[in-house]
Design a protein around this motif. Structure first.
Motif, short mmCIF file in Angstrom:
data_model
loop_
_atom_site.label_atom_id
_atom_site.label_comp_id
_atom_site.label_asym_id
_atom_site.label_seq_id
_atom_site.Cartn_x
_atom_site.Cartn_y
_atom_site.Cartn_z
N ARG A 3 0.83 -1.20 0.00
CA ARG A 3 0.00 0.00 0.00
C ARG A 3 0.87 1.26 0.00
O ARG A 3 0.61 2.21 -0.74
CB ARG A 3 -0.91 -0.02 1.22
CG ARG A 3 -1.81 1.21 1.34
CD ARG A 3 -2.61 1.15 2.64
NE ARG A 3 -3.51 0.01 2.63
CZ ARG A 3 -4.75 0.05 2.12
NH1 ARG A 3 -5.19 1.16 1.58
NH2 ARG A 3 -5.52 -1.01 2.16
N LEU A 4 1.91 1.29 0.84
CA LEU A 4 2.77 2.47 0.92
C LEU A 4 3.56 2.67 -0.37
O LEU A 4 3.77 3.80 -0.81
CB LEU A 4 3.72 2.35 2.11
CG LEU A 4 3.11 2.62 3.49
CD1 LEU A 4 4.14 2.41 4.58
CD2 LEU A 4 2.55 4.04 3.56
N LEU A 7 1.26 4.24 -2.82
CA LEU A 7 1.11 5.66 -2.54
C LEU A 7 2.35 6.42 -2.99
O LEU A 7 2.24 7.49 -3.61
CB LEU A 7 0.87 5.87 -1.05
CG LEU A 7 0.85 7.33 -0.56
CD1 LEU A 7 -0.19 8.15 -1.30
CD2 LEU A 7 0.59 7.37 0.95
N TRP A 98 -5.12 5.58 3.85
CA TRP A 98 -3.68 5.73 4.01
C TRP A 98 -3.35 7.12 4.55
O TRP A 98 -4.15 8.04 4.51
CB TRP A 98 -2.90 5.43 2.74
CG TRP A 98 -3.32 6.14 1.48
CD1 TRP A 98 -3.83 7.40 1.34
CD2 TRP A 98 -3.23 5.60 0.16
NE1 TRP A 98 -4.05 7.69 0.04
CE2 TRP A 98 -3.69 6.60 -0.72
CE3 TRP A 98 -2.79 4.39 -0.37
CZ2 TRP A 98 -3.73 6.42 -2.10
CZ3 TRP A 98 -2.83 4.21 -1.74
CH2 TRP A 98 -3.30 5.21 -2.59
#
Length: 206
Positions: A3-4, A7, A98
């Protein structure tokens, strides 16, 4: 792709390969120039792929003594301050679940000034007032920039590294004058070193 990392890639796509983006200890930080502070935050809010609709915190930082006394190499991902005063905003996207951090530096240490983010996230109103009160950072465009934690007659900004530990003045109620008065600090500066006193044999056989 995590996920990071997803992003991070979206931020690179939006701001370019030259953008100062760090991923360290499971946190993403975007560092921007002061003149791009407001416009960058608005893009972070409005870009559908990012959608940071909430600023959950904003604070000032005084880096004047940062790294003093450090021994050895600078840790990976450590901050390399570009100026004395910085402002850091912590953002949250409820839609994408997030978070990220955005940092900028005020270019003038004597009179730090940045654009206000109240028009981007109205919730930063009191956060910016706190940064103004404690660090002396001025936010241009703020609708009501005044002290929020210290007294209205307070002198200086208590979170600056060069602010005296005991302050500059103290106040007390004067019964003769029937009002609160300010006077020079009467506390004598002293160095307090904690001592650990233990009886002989402490910890043995216990």
């Amino acid at each position: 792709m995590s996920r990071l990392e997803n992003l991070q890639q979206q931020l690179i796509t939006l701001f370019g390969e030259q953008a100062k983006i760090t991923l360290s200890t499971d946190e993403i930080t975007l560092e921007v120039a002061s003149e791009q502070w407001q416009s960058t935050c608005q893009r972070l809010r409005d870009e559908p792929g990012l959608n940071f609709e909430t600023c959950i915190d904003l604070c000032g930082v005084d880096y004047s003594t940062y790294g003093a006394g450090r021994v050895g190499e600078t840790p990976a991902g450590a901050v390399v301050p570009q100026a004395r005063f910085a402002v850091v905003a912590h953002l949250l996207s409820l839609k994408h679940n997030w978070r990220m951090r955005v940092r900028t530096y005020a270019t003038h240490a004597e009179f730090p000034v940045l654009d206000s983010l109240v028009e981007v996230w109205p919730a930063v109103n009191w956060f910016e007032r706190e940064a103004f009160d404690l660090f002396g950072i001025v936010f241009e465009g703020h609708p009501d920039l005044r002290r929020i934690l210290t007294d209205y007659g307070f002198i200086g900004h208590p979170f600056r590294k060069d602010f005296p530990v005991y302050g500059n003045v103290e106040m007390r109620y004067d019964p003769e004058q029937g009002r609160v008065v300010y006077q020079p600090v009467t506390i004598e500066p002293r160095e307090v070193i904690p001592r650990v006193i233990r009886e002989d044999g402490y910890g043995v056989g216990r």
